[in-house]
Write a protein that holds these residues in place. Structure first.
Motif, PDB file in Angstrom:
ATOM      1  N   TYR A 124       4.026 -13.269   9.156  1.00 43.19           N
ATOM      2  CA  TYR A 124       3.478 -12.133   9.034  1.00 43.19           C
ATOM      3  C   TYR A 124       3.785 -11.409   7.698  1.00 43.19           C
ATOM      4  CZ  TYR A 124       1.423  -7.709  10.976  1.00 43.19           C
ATOM      5  OH  TYR A 124       0.316  -6.864  11.365  1.00 43.19           O
ATOM      6  N   PRO A 125       2.969 -10.576   7.238  1.00 41.78           N
ATOM      7  CA  PRO A 125       3.234  -9.993   5.760  1.00 41.78           C
ATOM      8  C   PRO A 125       4.042  -8.616   5.935  1.00 41.78           C
ATOM      9  CG  PRO A 125       0.791  -9.501   6.577  1.00 41.78           C
ATOM     10  CD  PRO A 125       1.531 -10.370   7.775  1.00 41.78           C
ATOM     11  N   LEU A 126       4.969  -8.679   4.897  1.00 49.89           N
ATOM     12  CA  LEU A 126       5.770  -7.439   4.765  1.00 49.89           C
ATOM     13  C   LEU A 126       5.087  -6.407   3.796  1.00 49.89           C
ATOM     14  CD1 LEU A 126       9.137  -9.383   4.329  1.00 49.89           C
ATOM     15  CD2 LEU A 126       8.346  -8.569   6.200  1.00 49.89           C
ATOM     16  N   TRP A 127       4.060  -6.794   3.259  1.00 46.56           N
ATOM     17  CA  TRP A 127       3.055  -5.734   2.288  1.00 46.56           C
ATOM     18  C   TRP A 127       2.017  -5.473   2.825  1.00 46.56           C
ATOM     19  CZ3 TRP A 127       3.865  -7.122  -3.541  1.00 46.56           C
ATOM     20  CH2 TRP A 127       4.980  -7.360  -4.063  1.00 46.56           C
ATOM     21  N   PRO A 128       1.440  -4.315   2.372  1.00 49.10           N
ATOM     22  CA  PRO A 128      -0.099  -4.132   2.834  1.00 49.10           C
ATOM     23  C   PRO A 128      -0.768  -5.069   1.885  1.00 49.10           C
ATOM     24  CG  PRO A 128       1.281  -1.983   1.897  1.00 49.10           C
ATOM     25  CD  PRO A 128       1.977  -2.948   1.469  1.00 49.10           C
ATOM     26  N   THR A 129      -2.031  -5.343   2.764  1.00 49.07           N
ATOM     27  CA  THR A 129      -2.920  -6.353   2.209  1.00 49.07           C
ATOM     28  C   THR A 129      -3.414  -6.033   0.643  1.00 49.07           C
ATOM     29  OG1 THR A 129      -3.809  -7.023   4.495  1.00 49.07           O
ATOM     30  CG2 THR A 129      -5.046  -7.659   2.714  1.00 49.07           C
ATOM     31  N   ARG A 186       3.758  -3.930  15.255  1.00 48.73           N
ATOM     32  CA  ARG A 186       3.378  -2.621  14.880  1.00 48.73           C
ATOM     33  C   ARG A 186       4.369  -1.711  14.272  1.00 48.73           C
ATOM     34  NH1 ARG A 186       0.390  -4.063  19.749  1.00 48.73           N
ATOM     35  NH2 ARG A 186       2.212  -3.447  21.239  1.00 48.73           N
ATOM     36  N   LEU A 187       5.624  -1.922  14.599  1.00 46.28           N
ATOM     37  CA  LEU A 187       6.655  -1.106  13.983  1.00 46.28           C
ATOM     38  C   LEU A 187       6.601  -1.500  12.569  1.00 46.28           C
ATOM     39  CD1 LEU A 187       9.279   0.548  14.258  1.00 46.28           C
ATOM     40  CD2 LEU A 187      10.583  -1.460  14.834  1.00 46.28           C
ATOM     41  N   MET A 188       6.645  -3.009  12.326  1.00 47.08           N
ATOM     42  CA  MET A 188       6.684  -3.310  10.719  1.00 47.08           C
ATOM     43  C   MET A 188       5.773  -2.716  10.016  1.00 47.08           C
ATOM     44  SD  MET A 188       7.644  -7.313  11.453  1.00 47.08           S
ATOM     45  CE  MET A 188       7.431  -7.501   9.611  1.00 47.08           C
ATOM     46  N   ASP A 189       4.413  -2.701  10.615  1.00 48.78           N
ATOM     47  CA  ASP A 189       3.199  -2.075   9.887  1.00 48.78           C
ATOM     48  C   ASP A 189       3.602  -0.686   9.705  1.00 48.78           C
ATOM     49  OD1 ASP A 189       1.734  -4.285   9.778  1.00 48.78           O
ATOM     50  OD2 ASP A 189       0.613  -4.108  11.558  1.00 48.78           O
ATOM     51  N   ARG A 190       4.229   0.060  10.648  1.00 48.32           N
ATOM     52  CA  ARG A 190       4.505   1.487  10.402  1.00 48.32           C
ATOM     53  C   ARG A 190       5.634   1.937   9.355  1.00 48.32           C
ATOM     54  NH1 ARG A 190       4.023   1.542  16.254  1.00 48.32           N
ATOM     55  NH2 ARG A 190       6.367   1.832  16.167  1.00 48.32           N
ATOM     56  N   GLN A 191       6.430   0.909   9.439  1.00 41.39           N
ATOM     57  CA  GLN A 191       7.875   1.375   8.786  1.00 41.39           C
ATOM     58  C   GLN A 191       7.721   0.814   7.183  1.00 41.39           C
ATOM     59  OE1 GLN A 191      11.430   1.427  10.166  1.00 41.39           O
ATOM     60  NE2 GLN A 191      10.878   2.168  12.214  1.00 41.39           N
ATOM     61  N   LEU A 192       7.201  -0.336   7.188  1.00 35.64           N
ATOM     62  CA  LEU A 192       7.237  -1.091   5.817  1.00 35.64           C
ATOM     63  C   LEU A 192       5.783  -0.945   4.908  1.00 35.64           C
ATOM     64  CD1 LEU A 192       8.525  -4.596   7.164  1.00 35.64           C
ATOM     65  CD2 LEU A 192       9.817  -2.754   5.857  1.00 35.64           C
ATOM     66  N   CYS A 193       4.646  -0.910   5.534  1.00 32.71           N
ATOM     67  CA  CYS A 193       3.753  -0.823   4.979  1.00 32.71           C
ATOM     68  C   CYS A 193       3.212   0.648   4.568  1.00 32.71           C
ATOM     69  CB  CYS A 193       2.335  -1.679   5.441  1.00 32.71           C
ATOM     70  SG  CYS A 193       2.674  -3.387   5.595  1.00 32.71           S
ATOM     71  N   ASN A 194       3.936   1.347   3.636  1.00 29.30           N
ATOM     72  CA  ASN A 194       4.017   2.809   3.324  1.00 29.30           C
ATOM     73  C   ASN A 194       3.769   2.977   1.925  1.00 29.30           C
ATOM     74  OD1 ASN A 194       6.379   2.540   2.244  1.00 29.30           O
ATOM     75  ND2 ASN A 194       7.353   3.158   4.299  1.00 29.30           N
TER      76      ASN A 194
END
Length: 321
Positions: A96-101, A289-297
């Motif tokens: 799973y990615p850690l960065w925004p696409t 979903r937590l990763m998307d909220r907290q990491l991709c900012n």
């Protein structure tokens, strides 16, 4: 344009999350489902930008066996023939990615000639890459019972040597080892496919080695002009517990990624950004979903921009001495 090459043997729900998350204009996904796995659980993913390889283009993948390389090559050949992709990214179906696409796309656009693949000359004790992986003959699990029995008899009778002459097999090639997962350019993938096609004896040798997915492509690239453009790979895997399998991602890993977004320069493969992580499973929807909220900012986007603006020069690999 990015071709994502996905090695899959389960977790169809997470695979759907992974594809949905990485979708963008110009991206396409090529999925190799282990022949031992029911293809029907994944065929619904087939779409304009997702190509699930048909059964006659897949292999039964066994851990530590050359069959994993065969699956990777099948994905690579299919993707190269499918379009003018300039970046090929090998992931497992539980990544799973850690960065925004958008940041991932910008990063690859800013590093068009860099080969992101972790590799070191062998032997390398620090990386856990002994020459025994190449010199000790390994009986393939894909052989028939009769073939396997015949080879074991020959080995026991010492008619067939278990220890092989590496120099005779590789010639002038220096052996390299590293991580399975990578992000390579089109030129590198074309080179790998041409080399594999023109060197059947070398392919046959690696079929009798252990963990060829961590040595075969690496050895070819390590003895090519692309070596000058190599940097470490982009996938974080947690091996801290030891054992044969990496740890599953957890909430504690999210905290870690918030404070640590780069591999240390002290790492055996060198430093660099963490863009992907493994491994997840179908039940990790809330974690994702937590990763998307907290990491991709915004903060991460700023960090990614700095990575894109950094030098594309490759680090020198450790010497054999």
């Amino acid at each position: 344009m990015i071709a994502y090459l996905l090695l899959v043997h389960g977790n169809p729900l997470h695979l759907q999350r992974l594809i949905n998350r990485l979708r963008s204009d110009g991206a396409m996904f090529f999925v190799h489902v282990d022949k031992k796995t029911d293809l029907n659980a994944f065929i619904h993913l087939q779409s304009d930008d997702v190509r699930v390889l048909p059964r006659d283009e897949t292999v039964a993948v066994h851990w530590g066996d050359f069959s994993q390389v065969e699956a990777i090559l099948s994905l690579m050949k299919t993707a190269c023939a499918a379009g003018n992709f300039d970046r090929f990214v090998l992931l497992s179906g539980v990544d799973y990615p850690l960065w925004p696409t958008a940041d991932i796309n910008a990063f690859f656009a800013a590093h068009r000639t860099v080969e992101f693949i972790s590799m070191v000359p062998m032997p390398c004790e620090a990386a856990g890459k002994p020459l025994a992986r190449l010199t000790t003959y390994k009986v393939r699990p894909t052989l028939s019972l009769l073939q396997s029995l015949a080879i074991r008899v020959l080995l026991k009778a010492r008619i067939m040597p278990r220890q092989r002459n590496l120099q005779r097999a590789l010639g002038n090639l220096t052996p390299y080892g590293g991580s399975t997962w990578w992000a390579l350019t089109r030129a590198a993938c074309d080179y790998l496919l041409q080399f594999e096609d023109r060197n059947p004896a070398l392919v046959q040798f690696f079929k009798g080695t252990q963990y060829a997915d961590e040595t075969f492509l690496h050895t070819i690239l390590g003895n090519s002009p692309f070596l000058a453009h190599v940097r470490r790979n982009l996938t974080y895997t947690d091996w801290s517990a030891g054992g044969a399998s990496p740890a599953n991602m957890s909430i504690s890993h999210v905290d870690y990624f918030l404070s640590t977004r780069r591999f240390s320069e002290e790492n055996v493969y060198g430093g660099g950004p963490m863009i992907f992580a493994r491994k997840f499973n179908d039940g990790d929807g809330e974690l994702v979903r937590l990763m998307d909220r907290q990491l991709c900012n915004v903060a991460l986007s700023t960090f990614a921009l700095a990575e894109c603006e950094s030098t594309s020069a490759a680090r020198p690999l450790p010497s054999l001495s």
